[in-house]
Structure formats: structure tokens, C-alpha cells
Design a protein around this motif. Structure first.
Motif, PDB file in Angstrom:
ATOM      1  N   LYS A  56     -34.357   6.383  -2.213  1.00 60.09           N
ATOM      2  CA  LYS A  56     -35.435   7.303  -2.985  1.00 60.09           C
ATOM      3  C   LYS A  56     -36.513   6.092  -3.764  1.00 60.09           C
ATOM      4  O   LYS A  56     -35.927   5.153  -3.875  1.00 60.09           O
ATOM      5  N   PRO A  57     -37.713   6.803  -3.795  1.00 62.36           N
ATOM      6  CA  PRO A  57     -38.588   5.860  -4.647  1.00 62.36           C
ATOM      7  C   PRO A  57     -38.115   5.388  -5.833  1.00 62.36           C
ATOM      8  O   PRO A  57     -38.425   4.297  -6.324  1.00 62.36           O
ATOM      9  N   GLU A  58     -37.175   5.980  -6.456  1.00 61.29           N
ATOM     10  CA  GLU A  58     -36.679   5.822  -7.869  1.00 61.29           C
ATOM     11  C   GLU A  58     -35.746   4.710  -7.809  1.00 61.29           C
ATOM     12  O   GLU A  58     -35.392   4.046  -8.765  1.00 61.29           O
ATOM     13  N   ASP A  59     -35.381   4.215  -6.435  1.00 58.66           N
ATOM     14  CA  ASP A  59     -34.403   2.873  -6.463  1.00 58.66           C
ATOM     15  C   ASP A  59     -35.285   1.808  -6.397  1.00 58.66           C
ATOM     16  O   ASP A  59     -34.590   0.838  -6.239  1.00 58.66           O
ATOM     17  N   THR A  60     -36.647   1.892  -6.543  1.00 59.78           N
ATOM     18  CA  THR A  60     -37.420   0.587  -6.214  1.00 59.78           C
ATOM     19  C   THR A  60     -37.232  -0.230  -7.648  1.00 59.78           C
ATOM     20  O   THR A  60     -37.536   0.415  -8.682  1.00 59.78           O
ATOM     21  N   ALA A  61     -36.673  -1.401  -7.283  1.00 62.64           N
ATOM     22  CA  ALA A  61     -36.521  -2.285  -8.419  1.00 62.64           C
ATOM     23  C   ALA A  61     -36.385  -3.659  -7.944  1.00 62.64           C
ATOM     24  O   ALA A  61     -36.171  -3.964  -6.794  1.00 62.64           O
ATOM     25  N   VAL A  62     -36.020  -4.705  -8.989  1.00 64.57           N
ATOM     26  CA  VAL A  62     -35.503  -5.799  -8.417  1.00 64.57           C
ATOM     27  C   VAL A  62     -33.705  -5.782  -8.905  1.00 64.57           C
ATOM     28  O   VAL A  62     -33.378  -5.428  -9.762  1.00 64.57           O
ATOM     29  N   TYR A  63     -32.942  -5.963  -7.647  1.00 64.37           N
ATOM     30  CA  TYR A  63     -31.668  -5.911  -7.729  1.00 64.37           C
ATOM     31  C   TYR A  63     -31.214  -7.197  -8.138  1.00 64.37           C
ATOM     32  O   TYR A  63     -31.316  -8.416  -7.224  1.00 64.37           O
ATOM     33  N   TYR A  64     -30.091  -7.332  -8.868  1.00 60.52           N
ATOM     34  CA  TYR A  64     -29.695  -8.557  -9.335  1.00 60.52           C
ATOM     35  C   TYR A  64     -27.836  -8.680  -8.981  1.00 60.52           C
ATOM     36  O   TYR A  64     -27.258  -7.528  -9.273  1.00 60.52           O
ATOM     37  N   CYS A  65     -27.615  -9.561  -8.533  1.00 55.58           N
ATOM     38  CA  CYS A  65     -26.094  -9.758  -8.347  1.00 55.58           C
ATOM     39  C   CYS A  65     -25.504 -10.509  -9.692  1.00 55.58           C
ATOM     40  O   CYS A  65     -26.269 -11.312 -10.111  1.00 55.58           O
ATOM     41  N   ALA A  66     -24.227 -10.100 -10.120  1.00 56.55           N
ATOM     42  CA  ALA A  66     -23.798 -10.529 -11.334  1.00 56.55           C
ATOM     43  C   ALA A  66     -22.202 -10.712 -11.412  1.00 56.55           C
ATOM     44  O   ALA A  66     -21.643  -9.981 -10.595  1.00 56.55           O
ATOM     45  N   ALA A  67     -21.667 -11.754 -12.003  1.00 58.43           N
ATOM     46  CA  ALA A  67     -20.428 -12.148 -12.249  1.00 58.43           C
ATOM     47  C   ALA A  67     -19.810 -12.029 -13.541  1.00 58.43           C
ATOM     48  O   ALA A  67     -20.624 -12.446 -14.413  1.00 58.43           O
ATOM     49  N   ASP A  68     -18.792 -11.305 -13.608  1.00 62.72           N
ATOM     50  CA  ASP A  68     -17.987 -11.457 -15.149  1.00 62.72           C
ATOM     51  C   ASP A  68     -17.032 -12.678 -15.086  1.00 62.72           C
ATOM     52  O   ASP A  68     -15.997 -12.434 -14.351  1.00 62.72           O
ATOM     53  N   THR A  69     -17.236 -13.848 -15.584  1.00 63.01           N
ATOM     54  CA  THR A  69     -16.578 -15.010 -15.218  1.00 63.01           C
ATOM     55  C   THR A  69     -15.259 -14.992 -16.034  1.00 63.01           C
ATOM     56  O   THR A  69     -14.594 -15.916 -16.074  1.00 63.01           O
ATOM     57  N   PHE A  70     -15.231 -13.936 -17.060  1.00 64.21           N
ATOM     58  CA  PHE A  70     -14.233 -14.149 -18.067  1.00 64.21           C
ATOM     59  C   PHE A  70     -13.007 -13.051 -17.741  1.00 64.21           C
ATOM     60  O   PHE A  70     -11.928 -13.084 -17.995  1.00 64.21           O
ATOM     61  N   TRP A  71     -13.422 -11.902 -16.830  1.00 69.03           N
ATOM     62  CA  TRP A  71     -12.663 -10.896 -16.734  1.00 69.03           C
ATOM     63  C   TRP A  71     -12.569 -10.522 -15.170  1.00 69.03           C
ATOM     64  O   TRP A  71     -13.806 -10.455 -14.574  1.00 69.03           O
ATOM     65  N   GLY A  72     -11.381 -10.170 -14.745  1.00 70.91           N
ATOM     66  CA  GLY A  72     -11.781  -9.527 -13.477  1.00 70.91           C
ATOM     67  C   GLY A  72     -11.435  -8.038 -13.400  1.00 70.91           C
ATOM     68  O   GLY A  72     -11.861  -7.216 -12.234  1.00 70.91           O
ATOM     69  N   SER A  73     -11.087  -7.435 -14.400  1.00 74.09           N
ATOM     70  CA  SER A  73     -11.207  -5.922 -14.520  1.00 74.09           C
ATOM     71  C   SER A  73     -12.477  -5.670 -14.802  1.00 74.09           C
ATOM     72  O   SER A  73     -13.237  -6.232 -15.479  1.00 74.09           O
ATOM     73  N   LEU A  74     -12.669  -4.365 -14.568  1.00 75.10           N
ATOM     74  CA  LEU A  74     -13.946  -3.753 -15.110  1.00 75.10           C
ATOM     75  C   LEU A  74     -13.796  -3.034 -16.408  1.00 75.10           C
ATOM     76  O   LEU A  74     -12.801  -1.900 -16.881  1.00 75.10           O
ATOM     77  N   ILE A  75     -14.224  -3.829 -17.594  1.00 74.50           N
ATOM     78  CA  ILE A  75     -13.908  -3.472 -18.992  1.00 74.50           C
ATOM     79  C   ILE A  75     -15.613  -3.108 -19.442  1.00 74.50           C
ATOM     80  O   ILE A  75     -16.219  -4.000 -19.972  1.00 74.50           O
ATOM     81  N   SER A  76     -15.693  -1.882 -19.411  1.00 70.76           N
ATOM     82  CA  SER A  76     -17.152  -1.369 -20.032  1.00 70.76           C
ATOM     83  C   SER A  76     -18.192  -2.051 -19.520  1.00 70.76           C
ATOM     84  O   SER A  76     -18.866  -2.976 -20.132  1.00 70.76           O
ATOM     85  N   PRO A  77     -18.273  -2.093 -18.308  1.00 68.42           N
ATOM     86  CA  PRO A  77     -19.387  -2.951 -17.545  1.00 68.42           C
ATOM     87  C   PRO A  77     -20.659  -2.673 -17.818  1.00 68.42           C
ATOM     88  O   PRO A  77     -21.223  -1.680 -17.895  1.00 68.42           O
ATOM     89  N   GLY A  78     -21.431  -3.841 -17.990  1.00 67.04           N
ATOM     90  CA  GLY A  78     -22.988  -3.524 -18.815  1.00 67.04           C
ATOM     91  C   GLY A  78     -23.722  -4.778 -18.661  1.00 67.04           C
ATOM     92  O   GLY A  78     -22.763  -6.002 -18.288  1.00 67.04           O
ATOM     93  N   PRO A  79     -25.016  -4.933 -18.948  1.00 63.52           N
ATOM     94  CA  PRO A  79     -25.627  -6.239 -18.837  1.00 63.52           C
ATOM     95  C   PRO A  79     -25.027  -7.152 -19.560  1.00 63.52           C
ATOM     96  O   PRO A  79     -25.038  -8.470 -19.477  1.00 63.52           O
TER      97      PRO A  79
END
Length: 125
Positions: free
Chosen positions: A86-109
Motif C-alpha cells: 500500500k502507499p502507506e508502506d512507503t518508507a526506508v526499511y532497516y534491518c536490525a539486530a539485538d546482540t544481547f538477546w535472542g528472544s523477543l522481549i518488548s521489541p522496539g527501536p
């Protein structure tokens, strides 16, 4: 230090599909990984995240049912398959890694500490 490099962005029409890829320069098997996106003037938002073993995922409500996140730890890659764009998907997309945890714990920026340079996705109406 592992580096992340995204690719696969581009211009697509509404309803189209794109597949984003993120290649890491080193092992990512222990890291939770995610895709974020950002448009000018807005905060970076989580699109999708995946645990280190790939057994847990989370998606933004706006992309549920349209986007799929996957990883290949043997190849040190992360992917984001996007359909029904959709047009609202327009953005810069970033790949990111959490180098401290392998689990998803309140994932955010603030949870993810390693970032790629981003790839632009434009969806025309």
C-alpha cells in the motif's frame, strides 16, 4: 563488529510485492532480528521481528497478513516478504539486530542495537 546490509527496495505499484534481504557480515544465529521502517518526520517503527531460532515472530498490526519475516542462520540472512503493498508502506526499511538477546522481549527501536543503512521502498498509488 557485524555489519548489516539491506537490499531489495524499489518502486512498486499498489498491490505489488517486494522481498527485502539483509545480509550480515558475521554470525547472527544468537541475535533476535527485526525490520523497522521510517518516514521523514516520524519515529522509526517496528515492522516485524523474529527470535534467534525463528520460533517466535511479531508483526505490526498494519502489516499482519501481508508481510512475512524469515531468517537463514546458516547464511546469516534475514528477509522480509511484502505482498499487497500500500502507499502507506512507503518508507526506508532497516534491518536490525539485538546482540544481547535472542528472544523477543518488548521489541522496539531501543531494543535493537545494530542497524543497517536502510533501503527505500516506494509504493505508488
Amino acid at each position: 563488529q557485524v555489519q548489516l546490509v539491506e537490499s531489495g527496495g524499489g518502486l512498486v505499484q499498489t498491490g505489488g510485492s517486494l522481498r527485502l534481504s539483509c545480509v550480515a557480515s558475521g554470525p547472527i544465529a544468537r541475535y533476535a532480528m527485526a525490520w523497522f521502517r521510517q518516514v521523514p518526520g516520524k519515529e522509526r517503527e517496528l515492522v516485524a521481528a523474529i527470535s534467534s531460532r525463528g520460533d517466535d515472530t511479531t508483526f505490526a498490526d498494519s502489516v499482519k497478513g501481508r508481510f512475512t519475516i524469515s531468517r537463514d542462520n546458516a547464511k546469516n540472512t534475514l528477509s522480509l516478504q511484502m505482498i499487497s503493498l500500500k502507499p502507506e508502506d512507503t518508507a526506508v526499511y532497516y534491518c536490525a539486530a539485538d546482540t544481547f538477546w535472542g528472544s523477543l522481549i518488548s521489541p522496539g527501536p531501543k531494543t535493537f542495537d545494530l542497524w543497517g543503512q536502510g533501503t527505500q521502498v516506494n509504493v505508488s498509488s
